[in-house]
Design an enzyme around this catalytic site. Sequence first.
Site, mmCIF file in Angstrom:
data_model
loop_
_atom_site.group_PDB
_atom_site.id
_atom_site.type_symbol
_atom_site.label_atom_id
_atom_site.label_comp_id
_atom_site.label_asym_id
_atom_site.label_seq_id
_atom_site.Cartn_x
_atom_site.Cartn_y
_atom_site.Cartn_z
ATOM 1 N N ASP A 204 81.370 -2.218 32.004
ATOM 2 C CA ASP A 204 81.867 -0.586 31.930
ATOM 3 C C ASP A 204 81.209 0.054 33.276
ATOM 4 O OD1 ASP A 204 79.386 -0.339 31.645
ATOM 5 O OD2 ASP A 204 79.377 0.662 29.772
ATOM 6 N N ASP A 206 78.516 3.288 34.408
ATOM 7 C CA ASP A 206 78.320 4.154 34.313
ATOM 8 C C ASP A 206 77.780 5.723 35.183
ATOM 9 O OD1 ASP A 206 76.840 2.540 31.416
ATOM 10 O OD2 ASP A 206 76.633 1.747 33.755
ATOM 11 N N ASP A 310 81.066 5.760 31.063
ATOM 12 C CA ASP A 310 79.626 6.191 30.226
ATOM 13 C C ASP A 310 79.390 7.707 30.922
ATOM 14 O OD1 ASP A 310 78.756 4.728 27.825
ATOM 15 O OD2 ASP A 310 78.006 3.359 28.532
HETATM 16 P P1 8DG Z 1 77.258 -3.620 32.075
HETATM 17 O O1 8DG Z 1 78.047 -2.755 32.021
HETATM 18 O O2 8DG Z 1 77.691 -4.506 34.162
HETATM 19 O O3 8DG Z 1 77.492 -5.041 31.358
HETATM 20 O O4 8DG Z 1 75.769 -3.806 32.535
HETATM 21 P P2 8DG Z 1 74.831 -2.809 32.508
HETATM 22 O O5 8DG Z 1 75.121 -1.317 33.121
HETATM 23 O O6 8DG Z 1 73.640 -3.426 33.299
HETATM 24 O O7 8DG Z 1 75.022 -2.424 30.834
HETATM 25 P P3 8DG Z 1 75.038 -0.662 30.137
HETATM 26 O O8 8DG Z 1 74.787 -1.613 28.298
HETATM 27 O O9 8DG Z 1 76.264 -0.138 30.498
HETATM 28 O O10 8DG Z 1 73.602 -0.757 30.121
HETATM 29 C C1 8DG Z 1 73.448 0.941 31.419
HETATM 30 C C2 8DG Z 1 71.817 0.856 31.885
HETATM 31 O O11 8DG Z 1 72.168 2.479 31.046
HETATM 32 C C3 8DG Z 1 70.790 0.401 30.520
HETATM 33 O O12 8DG Z 1 70.293 0.111 31.476
HETATM 34 C C4 8DG Z 1 70.229 1.183 29.196
HETATM 35 C C5 8DG Z 1 71.017 2.687 29.890
HETATM 36 N N1 8DG Z 1 71.238 3.024 27.995
HETATM 37 C C6 8DG Z 1 73.159 2.670 27.428
HETATM 38 N N2 8DG Z 1 72.424 3.671 26.805
HETATM 39 C C7 8DG Z 1 71.289 4.777 26.855
HETATM 40 C C8 8DG Z 1 71.828 5.167 26.038
HETATM 41 O O13 8DG Z 1 71.784 6.117 25.296
HETATM 42 N N3 8DG Z 1 70.456 6.562 26.570
HETATM 43 C C9 8DG Z 1 69.679 6.161 27.547
HETATM 44 N N4 8DG Z 1 68.485 6.717 27.786
HETATM 45 N N5 8DG Z 1 69.943 4.669 28.080
HETATM 46 C C10 8DG Z 1 71.150 4.035 27.852
HETATM 47 O O14 8DG Z 1 73.057 1.281 27.802
HETATM 48 MN MN MN Z 2 77.205 -0.051 32.258
HETATM 49 MN MN MN Z 3 76.743 1.750 29.730
#
Ligand code: 8DG
Ligand code: MN
Ligand code: MN
Length: 386
Positions: A204, A206, A310
């Site tokens: 995704d 972020d 996100d």
């Molecule tokens: P990817 O998308 O490339 O597979 O890897 P990523 O970017 O490391 O994973 P991610 O699932 O997009 O998560 C990014 C960061 O966001 C991770 O460190 C954890 C954090 N995170 C969530 N959900 C939530 C949430 O609801 N609240 C908070 N504070 N942080 C969150 O994934």
């Molecule tokens: Mn991510």
């Molecule tokens: Mn994410």
Amino acid sequence: PKPSADPPATTVKSYACQRRTPLKHHNTFLTDALEILAENAEFNENEGRSVAFRRSASVLKALPHVVRGMDDLKNLPCLGEHSVRVIKEILEDGTSSEVESTRQSEQYQAMKALTGVFGVGVKSADRWFREGLRRPLDLIHTGQKLNLAQQAGVQYYNDLNRPVTKREAVAISHIVEKAVNAVLSGAIITLMGGFRRGKEVGHDVDFLITHLEEGAEEGLMPKVLNWLEEQGLLLYQKTTRNSYLESKDGPARPPHNLDRFERCFSIFKLEKGKEGSGTSLNTSYDSGTTEGITGTTEQPGPSWRAVRVDLVVSPFSQFAFATLGWTGSKLFERELRRWAGQEKGMSLSSHALYDSKQQRYLRANSEEEIFAHLGLEYIPPSERNA
Ligand code: 8DG
Ligand code: MN
Ligand code: MN
């Protein structure tokens, strides 16, 4: 008790937040195997076991060399008996029978496929697996009741399981910047998650959005989503308050401005080639917790793809904490919170840091200051790939 002998050639600290973990490392052949077992433990809702495997894998990621024999594991922290057994087998035979049988197992494969649908968690996937379902399309064929997220997940399954490239992340950044600037001037938009850690692809994209003027960010999320929807750029969105890390980890959240911090799980429609001008869908949007799919009959074609995005909005006073909390990796975050709690008597969240001894919140304007409060050496994002 500390050994008085010579220090080992490679010292690895025991918390992931105490060490540097680059994206590319030397032991993928071992860490991939351990992470299969971690994933399988998650599918079986065995969190303790899953974290143990992830910690073992993470230690090997931090090593500056290839593990060639069991001697290389001497003095390494976090390696449990089970992980050591798996590593030994791979070093001796090239593969681990447990890992290979897990990989081949019907349960692992079905759980992987079903949880690979956006909106489907381990609990639903497990229920469906026990009912005999195996593939995402089985959800349709057997007429399962799906919520809106899951409907979107099935509809865009192929696109959402195709890695998002850095290029696509940049294109999405431009769209988000345009949307935010259209409804509020002077906002700061930062790319978070894996891309901030230097990954070339992600599952995704972020973003963290803030504004130097405290309070200016209030009510921003619905406005941004409204703009995106009017442009026909949103395929799905769900906004919620951020309550992810806070529920478990005690008081690490200032009681005021509870309602300001918002996040949105969404699916963008990304035009291939150039950014699309978009067609107006004239869908109205109300603030509050909402969820909706727009353009439900549309299917990805040659001209566009679906991308998971996100979005998080943070007041500037919490921006450093939000930045640290949304950069990841997930294990790095987990270890930071564990370090804070177990070693420092503090409680860390993506909003604040609470010092239980002093009974007060510690302020920070940068990630560096948060590491300093925690008594940790600063680790840059590119070295947080734990
Ligand atoms: P990817 O998308 O490339 O597979 O890897 P990523 O970017 O490391 O994973 P991610 O699932 O997009 O998560 C990014 C960061 O966001 C991770 O460190 C954890 C954090 N995170 C969530 N959900 C939530 C949430 O609801 N609240 C908070 N504070 N942080 C969150 O994934
Ligand atoms: Mn991510
Ligand atoms: Mn994410």
